[in-house]
Design an enzyme around this catalytic site. Structure first.
Site, PDB file in Angstrom:
ATOM      1  N   ARG A 177       0.842  -1.205   0.000  1.00 52.91           N
ATOM      2  CA  ARG A 177       0.000   0.000   0.000  1.00 52.91           C
ATOM      3  C   ARG A 177       0.873   1.250   0.000  1.00 52.91           C
ATOM      4  O   ARG A 177       0.577   2.231  -0.693  1.00 52.91           O
ATOM      5  CB  ARG A 177      -0.938   0.000   1.214  1.00 52.91           C
ATOM      6  CG  ARG A 177      -2.063  -1.013   1.123  1.00 52.91           C
ATOM      7  CD  ARG A 177      -2.902  -1.025   2.390  1.00 52.91           C
ATOM      8  NE  ARG A 177      -3.657   0.216   2.576  1.00 52.91           N
ATOM      9  CZ  ARG A 177      -4.333   0.520   3.687  1.00 52.91           C
ATOM     10  NH1 ARG A 177      -4.331  -0.321   4.712  1.00 52.91           N
ATOM     11  NH2 ARG A 177      -4.992   1.653   3.775  1.00 52.91           N
ATOM     12  N   CYS A 237      -1.046   6.316   8.806  1.00 53.43           N
ATOM     13  CA  CYS A 237      -1.437   4.990   8.321  1.00 53.43           C
ATOM     14  C   CYS A 237      -2.589   5.172   7.345  1.00 53.43           C
ATOM     15  O   CYS A 237      -2.596   6.123   6.563  1.00 53.43           O
ATOM     16  CB  CYS A 237      -1.802   4.064   9.476  1.00 53.43           C
ATOM     17  SG  CYS A 237      -3.172   4.656  10.492  1.00 53.43           S
TER      18      CYS A 237
END
Length: 282
Positions: A177, A237
Site C-alpha cells: 500500500r 497509516c
C-alpha cells in the site's frame, strides 16, 4: 502501570474496583467480521465494548476522525470509566486496534492510567483464560474528556512539513500500500504515500503469540527504516488506527516527541491537491 500489561498481570487484577477493561476491536472495510457480535460471544470478564469505529466525529466526512470532547465523555461514561480508573484496552483484530483506543484515552485524559493488553484476546484465549458472553450494562462512570490538540497533526501541518522536513513521517500501512502497488481498500482513494515518509508496516511489530516486540528487537524496526531518534516524528497509516501502534512502540523506547496524523491516508489520498509519491521510500 506501563503502557503494556501482560495477560498474567491482568488475570491477577480482574475484579478490582478501579480496573476497567475495554474491547477496542476494529476491522478494515470489507472484512467479513463483526466486532460487536464477537464481543457478545466471548470477551474478557468485566470488559465493556468500545465500538471504536463509531467513536468518531459523525459530522466529519473523513472516516474515523476524532470525536468532540462531549462525545468522548458520553461514550466513556457509558462504558463505566471513572477519573480514577486504571483502564486496560485490548482487541481481537489483525489491525491491533487496541493501540488506537489506548491513544484516544490518553489524548482525552480518560482515567488515572491507560495500558494495552499485550497479546490481546488472541493470547488470552490461547492461554485458556476465562471469558464471558453478552453485552454488559456497566454503572455510569464520571470520566470527563480533555482534548490535547498538540498531540495531533492535521493535513495543513503535513503540507507545511513537506517544505521544512522538520518532522519525520512514519507510515504504518503495508509495504504494498505504501509503494502504491496495492489498491487502497476505500473506493476512490489514490495509492502511494506522503512524499518523504518512510514505511514500517504495523504487522512487523508483533511476535507469533500476538505480543508486541520490545527492546532492541523493537528499536531495530525503526532503525532499519531510517528513523532518526533525535528528531520528532509524525505517525500515519490508513485512517489513524495502526499509526497508534508506531506511536506506542516509540514510547516503549522512551521517545515521546511523537504525534499522530489523524486524517492519515484516508484524507491525504482522497484529496486531489495533495502530492503523492509511489515506490520505495526516498
Amino acid at each position: 502501570m506501563n503502557i503494556l500489561v501482560s495477560t498474567d498481570w491482568l488475570a491477577g487484577e480482574l475484579g478490582k474496583d478501579d480496573i476497567r477493561i475495554v474491547d477496542a476491536s476494529l476491522f478494515l472495510p470489507g472484512t467479513p467480521r463483526d466486532a460487536q457480535a464477537e464481543f457478545e460471544s466471548a470477551h474478557i470478564p468485566g470488559a465493556a465494548f468500545l465500538d471504536l469505529p463509531t467513536l468518531a466525529d459523525p459530522d466529519d466526512p473523513r472516516p474515523g476522525m476524532l470525536p468532540t470532547k462531549d462525545f468522548m465523555t458520553e461514550r466513556c461514561q457509558q462504558l463505566g470509566l471513572d477519573a480514577e480508573s486504571r483502564i486496560i484496552v485490548y482487541d481481537n483484530s489483525p489491525t491491533h486496534s487496541a493501540a488506537r483506543g489506548w491513544w484516544m484515552m490518553r489524548l482525552y485524559g480518560i482515567g488515572k492510567s491507560v495500558a494495552i493488553l499485550d497479546g490481546g484476546l488472541i493470547k488470552w484465549l490461547a492461554e485458556g483464560r476465562p471469558t464471558e458472553s453478552g453485552m454488559p450494562s456497566p454503572k455510569r462512570g464520571n470520566a470527563v474528556a480533555r482534548y490535547t490538540p498538540a498531540q495531533v497533526r492535521t493535513k495543513e501541518d503535513l503540507l507545511a512539513n513537506l517544505d521544512t522536513r522538520a518532522e519525520q513521517i512514519l507510515d504504518a500501512r503495508s509495504a504494498a500500500r505504501f509503494s502504491g502497488e496495492e489498491q487502497e481498500p476505500r473506493p476512490g482513494m489514490a495509492s502511494g504515500h506522503i512524499p518523504g515518509s518512510r514505511n514500517i508496516p504495523s504487522a512487523s511489530f508483533y511476535r507469533a503469540d500476538n505480543s508486541m516486540k520490545q527492546g532492541e528487537e523493537l528499536r531495530r524496526l525503526f532503525l532499519d527504516a531510517g528513523t532518526d531518534f533525535s528528531r520528532p516524528i509524525i505517525t500515519s497509516c490508513g485512517s489513524g488506527v495502526t499509526a497508534a501502534i508506531l506511536l506506542a512502540g516509540l514510547e516503549l523506547l522512551g521517545k515521546t516527541d511523537v504525534t499522530l496524523y489523524d486524517g492519515s491516508w484516508s484524507e491525504w489520498g482522497l484529496d486531489p491537491a495533495t502530492p503523492k509519491a509511489t515506490g520505495a521510500a526516498e
